[in-house]
Design an enzyme around this catalytic site. Structure first.
Site, mmCIF file in Angstrom:
data_model
loop_
_atom_site.group_PDB
_atom_site.id
_atom_site.type_symbol
_atom_site.label_atom_id
_atom_site.label_comp_id
_atom_site.label_asym_id
_atom_site.label_seq_id
_atom_site.Cartn_x
_atom_site.Cartn_y
_atom_site.Cartn_z
ATOM 1 N N ASP A 93 0.870 -1.136 -0.080
ATOM 2 C CA ASP A 93 0.069 0.093 -0.081
ATOM 3 C C ASP A 93 0.731 1.130 0.088
ATOM 4 O O ASP A 93 1.510 1.448 1.052
ATOM 5 C CB ASP A 93 -0.981 0.060 1.417
ATOM 6 C CG ASP A 93 -1.967 -1.144 1.321
ATOM 7 O OD1 ASP A 93 -1.763 -2.282 0.658
ATOM 8 O OD2 ASP A 93 -2.899 -0.966 2.089
ATOM 9 N N LYS A 155 -7.495 3.363 -1.567
ATOM 10 C CA LYS A 155 -7.623 2.937 0.059
ATOM 11 C C LYS A 155 -8.079 4.441 0.360
ATOM 12 O O LYS A 155 -7.112 5.225 0.146
ATOM 13 C CB LYS A 155 -6.538 2.305 0.499
ATOM 14 C CG LYS A 155 -6.426 2.217 2.113
ATOM 15 C CD LYS A 155 -5.334 1.583 2.476
ATOM 16 C CE LYS A 155 -4.916 1.499 3.844
ATOM 17 N NZ LYS A 155 -3.555 0.904 4.358
ATOM 18 N N LYS A 184 -10.493 -0.135 -0.709
ATOM 19 C CA LYS A 184 -10.420 -0.613 0.446
ATOM 20 C C LYS A 184 -10.535 0.452 1.462
ATOM 21 O O LYS A 184 -10.256 1.799 1.497
ATOM 22 C CB LYS A 184 -8.596 -0.835 0.613
ATOM 23 C CG LYS A 184 -8.304 -1.039 2.047
ATOM 24 C CD LYS A 184 -6.899 -1.691 2.278
ATOM 25 C CE LYS A 184 -6.342 -1.742 3.478
ATOM 26 N NZ LYS A 184 -5.111 -2.162 3.768
#
Length: 216
Positions: A93, A155, A184
């Protein structure tokens, strides 16, 4: 409500406090194995330990890149990504360069994300937007850039800024993502009801600290 087994496979179990001890990390890894979470999201220095502890399990290792501010150089982020995978990470990430995005430097942002995607070499790649700092138009622009760069997920948040995942942001990101990229939700998810709601709104993955408490 989803079964516990199905629910667990949506969770990246997060332990990113800078003062985390080895004992706490070992406990976190054992809980992740017991609950069959999708991944553990942990500081990169802990990846070799996690690789040993999680060997033979169904739990992956999610590396935070450019954490937690995102203003590292592109080259530093790429080295961190390659090093994390070499040590045993299975996903990564990366935090978007928020300042570049807000300055309209979209070409620079896309170039960095494209190089990050290439460094992941087909492994799951996510970009953290830190939505609390962005306008709705900036969030939409970030999703477009992530899609063009070839990432797998956008995300919402690191969980370290002033705000985390909100229903409004998840709705916006899912609508902009379409069928091209997944979402996410991360940051501030404290209850099973809240987590289930994020999934119902279209999030495919959740980031949560102390996620075993969501089963209570």
């Amino acid at each position: 409500m989803r079964s516990n087994e199905e629910f667990a496979r949506t969770i990246d179990a997060t332990m990113l406090r800078p003062n985390t001890t080895e004992r706490e990390m070992l406990e976190h890894l054992e809980i992740a194995k017991r609950c069959h979470f999708k991944t553990v999201a942990i500081g990169c220095c802990w990846i070799p330990l996690a690789k040993r502890v999680l060997e033979g399990s169904d739990v992956g290792i999610d590396a935070p890149i450019g954490f937690a501010n995102g203003y590292n150089t592109t080259e530093a982020k790429l080295f961190e990504t390659e090093d994390a995978f070499a040590k045993g990470a299975t996903e990564a990430d990366v935090l978007i360069n928020i300042g570049w995005l807000k300055s309209g430097r979209h070409d620079d942002v896309e170039y960095e994300l494209r190089r990050f995607a290439l460094a992941c070499e087909g492994r799951v790649s996510k970009v953290i937007l830190e939505t609390c700092f962005l306008t709705d138009d900036e969030k939409r622009a970030a999703v477009k850039l992530a899609k063009r760069a070839g990432l797998n997920y956008v995300k919402t948040s690191t969980g370290f800024a002033r705000g985390g995942a909100t229903e409004e942001d998840v709705k916006l990101l899912v609508a902009e993502a379409g069928d091209s990229i997944l979402v996410k939700a991360s940051g501030g998810i404290r209850t099973r009801e809240q987590a289930e709601r994020m999934l119902d709104l279209g999030a495919s993955r959740l980031g949560a600290s102390c996620p075993h408490r969501l089963f209570v």
